[in-house]
Structure formats: structure tokens, C-alpha cells
Design a protein around this motif. Sequence first.
Motif, PDB file in Angstrom:
ATOM      1  N   SER A  56       0.810  -1.215   0.000  1.00  0.00           N
ATOM      2  CA  SER A  56       0.000   0.000   0.000  1.00  0.00           C
ATOM      3  C   SER A  56       0.848   1.271   0.000  1.00  0.00           C
ATOM      4  N   LEU A  57       2.168   1.124   0.009  1.00  0.00           N
ATOM      5  CA  LEU A  57       3.055   2.289   0.002  1.00  0.00           C
ATOM      6  C   LEU A  57       3.432   2.665  -1.432  1.00  0.00           C
ATOM      7  N   MET A  58       3.212   3.911  -1.772  1.00  0.00           N
ATOM      8  CA  MET A  58       3.452   4.365  -3.141  1.00  0.00           C
ATOM      9  C   MET A  58       4.397   5.559  -3.158  1.00  0.00           C
ATOM     10  N   LEU A  59       5.399   5.465  -4.017  1.00  0.00           N
ATOM     11  CA  LEU A  59       6.279   6.595  -4.309  1.00  0.00           C
ATOM     12  C   LEU A  59       5.762   7.214  -5.605  1.00  0.00           C
ATOM     13  N   SER A  97       7.497  17.473 -10.361  1.00  0.00           N
ATOM     14  CA  SER A  97       8.581  16.482 -10.414  1.00  0.00           C
ATOM     15  C   SER A  97       9.113  16.100  -9.036  1.00  0.00           C
ATOM     16  N   ARG A  98       8.455  16.572  -7.975  1.00  0.00           N
ATOM     17  CA  ARG A  98       8.868  16.178  -6.633  1.00  0.00           C
ATOM     18  C   ARG A  98       8.288  14.818  -6.286  1.00  0.00           C
ATOM     19  N   LEU A  99       9.087  14.020  -5.576  1.00  0.00           N
ATOM     20  CA  LEU A  99       8.649  12.696  -5.152  1.00  0.00           C
ATOM     21  C   LEU A  99       8.037  12.780  -3.767  1.00  0.00           C
ATOM     22  N   SER A 100       6.975  12.016  -3.562  1.00  0.00           N
ATOM     23  CA  SER A 100       6.344  11.961  -2.245  1.00  0.00           C
ATOM     24  C   SER A 100       5.839  10.545  -2.007  1.00  0.00           C
ATOM     25  N   ILE A 101       5.678  10.199  -0.737  1.00  0.00           N
ATOM     26  CA  ILE A 101       5.187   8.876  -0.370  1.00  0.00           C
ATOM     27  C   ILE A 101       3.715   8.983   0.028  1.00  0.00           C
ATOM     28  N   LYS A 102       2.874   8.164  -0.605  1.00  0.00           N
ATOM     29  CA  LYS A 102       1.445   8.146  -0.339  1.00  0.00           C
ATOM     30  C   LYS A 102       1.011   6.707  -0.050  1.00  0.00           C
ATOM     31  N   LYS A 103      -0.266   6.545   0.215  1.00  0.00           N
ATOM     32  CA  LYS A 103      -0.816   5.208   0.467  1.00  0.00           C
ATOM     33  C   LYS A 103      -1.918   4.919  -0.534  1.00  0.00           C
ATOM     34  N   THR A 114      -3.328  10.867   2.950  1.00  0.00           N
ATOM     35  CA  THR A 114      -2.218  10.146   2.311  1.00  0.00           C
ATOM     36  C   THR A 114      -2.573   9.614   0.924  1.00  0.00           C
ATOM     37  N   TYR A 115      -3.782   9.903   0.436  1.00  0.00           N
ATOM     38  CA  TYR A 115      -4.194   9.408  -0.885  1.00  0.00           C
ATOM     39  C   TYR A 115      -3.448  10.163  -1.977  1.00  0.00           C
ATOM     40  N   PRO A 116      -2.962   9.471  -3.009  1.00  0.00           N
ATOM     41  CA  PRO A 116      -2.062  10.120  -3.971  1.00  0.00           C
ATOM     42  C   PRO A 116      -2.715  11.052  -4.987  1.00  0.00           C
ATOM     43  N   TYR A 117      -4.009  10.847  -5.285  1.00  0.00           N
ATOM     44  CA  TYR A 117      -4.621  11.588  -6.390  1.00  0.00           C
ATOM     45  C   TYR A 117      -5.580  12.647  -5.848  1.00  0.00           C
TER      46      TYR A 117
END
Length: 375
Positions: free
Chosen positions: A88-91, A97-103, A354-357
Motif C-alpha cells: 500500500s506504500l506508493m512513491l 517532479s517532486r517525489l512523495s510517499i502516499k498510500k 495520504t491518498y495520492p490523487y
Amino acid sequence: MSKEKKKLGFSVHIITVLFVAVGAVCGAIMAQRVFLTDLSGADGLFRLAMLFICFYIAFYAQVIIHEGGHLIFGLISGYRFSSFRIGSLMLIKGKDSRLSIKKFKLAGTGGQCLMSPPELKDGMIPYRLYNLGGSILNLVSAAIFLGLSLLFPEVSLIGTAFLLFAVLGLAFALINGVPLHTPMIDNDGYNAISLGKDPAALYAFYLQLKVNEMQTHNIRLKDMPEEWFELPQKEKLNNPIIAACAVNTASCLIDKGELIEAFGLIDSLLSSKTAIVGIHRAMLKNDLIYLKLVLGYDTESIETLLDEQQKKFMRSMKSFPAIIRTGYAVALLYKNDIIAAQKAYDQFSRVSKTYPYKGDLEGERELLQKASERL
């Protein structure tokens, strides 16, 4: 029995046999390596426990290797990094262009590497290496780990661990690389073959990756180019990749607020013979339940739609905003359970952190509001 059902049944049997075989081989390896040391009591149990730990480490290592294969061969093919998920861990790479960690969790998948596709050239993009890269790297790793295991004595814990890595690497390569059309989702090998058979499928694959790219940039479906969501021709819906575009069309209609049109399309897709894969079909049912409640259409059929299989799916996707949104509507408009509705609303708030979208979240909040306005 139809050819489609026979194909699905055959794939399920193949996967079952592979999983049983892998379990049997790994179990035999672990048992043999414990007994070879002629240990008993606490020492033997400790060694067996360590081997089980090695098994789980090897499993998740091969998931990482598999998704890494998609990433490496995707980059080689001209794709650009978009997101990389294990469990469930997403980079994720945002618009800046910044990277972040989401679920983010997707039922039926242990991980996923999604990439932005290169631009179309004469209606084509490279697809074989990107789709098969995971299996290729699993196979290469299996050979490497097998060689490493031979450097250690049979009784060595490290040697046994490497052997487990090799067995699981081979298993991942076969399960993902041998073309299989399964009830919930098609594997990489099947997709690679399907894309090569029909240019329309390749274009549909391109569109899905472009939609995902825009979602990572927090752009909503309704704000993306309209031509990306044109409904495929009915005769093309026997291809699961093309059929996925019809699912995106329905989602876009919902995001636009065209709920009646979305209801008609989803009802038609679910009642027609198509190649929509299980996970997309379950999500369509989830949306149909919501639409029936908000539009006040045939709410007596909600219980039929919420069968045990659908409930199980929704439990497995309980952290997915669209699932929470429908759960909220069911509690509020069908069960008249204010407490359960509030719990669903609170869960939505927690997941949102923490949701990516973020664009999708904005749309789902609007749908929550529509449900509350029905009271």
C-alpha cells in the motif's frame, strides 16, 4: 460453457497449480534444510522460524524486483517514471517532479509500477519490454540467486534463503509472464499479447497511462481532453484493455456531474457481454449502487447488488475513496444509519491525508456532498 468462461477457468486452475507447487517446493526446501542439521527442540524451531521469515522476505523482494523490472525496461523503452507501489506504500512523482510517499491499495496486486508513455508514432508506442520487464528481471534474479545458493553448504541458512529467492523468482516470472486471463485482472503476459493483436488496444493502453499521468498531476477526469473518454465501439469491448476505456468513460461522466448518463452507461456495461475485468466490474457495481441511491432509482435492488462477493471486494478496497463514498451513501440513504455514515465520512477524511490523487479526492468530496443533500 462459453469460451470466455473456459478461458477464465483454465487461467484460475493454472494459477492455483503454480501457487500450490511453489508452496510445496518451498515447504520441502525448508523442511529438508531443518532436518539436514539433525536439530531438535528449540534450535530446530528457531531455524524453521528463520526460514519462514526468509520466505516472506524473498516474496516481497521478488515483488520489488518485478516492479523494478517494469521500471528499468520502461525507461529503456522511453517511458517516464510516474509511480512505484509495493503493497500500500506508493512513491509518486507529482506535477512539479517532486517525489512523495502516499498510500494506495489495489485489490489483487502486490505492487505496481506505472509510467508515463512516450508520444505516439504512427499510432504506436513500445509495449513489450515495459509489460514483460518484471518477469524478465524475476527470471534473471532467479538464476543469480540459484547460483549464489550453490556457493553455500546445504545446511547453511544463507544458502537456503538464496534458494527460496530463486524459487520465488521463477514463480513470479511464470505467474506474470505466462499469458493468463483471470477473473479479477489480466497479467503482464496476457496484456503484452493483447496489445500486439489490435492497434486499438495499444491506443487504449496509451490513453490509460496518459490518464494516470494526469491524475498524478492532480488533474480531474472532467478537465482532461474529451477525446480520451470517447466510448469505444461495442464490438471492441471484447478486448479487456479497450473495455477499460469504457470504464474510464463512465468515471468521467460521474466527475462531470452527468449522473443520469453515467447510470445508463454503467447499467448497459454491466448487463452486456464485455471483457471488463473483475476489478473494474466491481468498481462499476460500486458506482451503480451510489448512483441508484443518489438518483432514487430502483433502490430495492441495492441488496442484490451488495451480494457477498461485492461486499468482500469493498472490504478489500476499504481505503479507496470511491468505496468509502458509496459506503457513506448506503449508510445514509439506504440504512438510515447516521452513526455509520459519520464513521465513513471520518474514514474519508483520514484516507484523504495520504491518498495520492488529489484531483480524484476533490470529485469524491463533491459526491459525498450530493449524497448528504438527498436527505
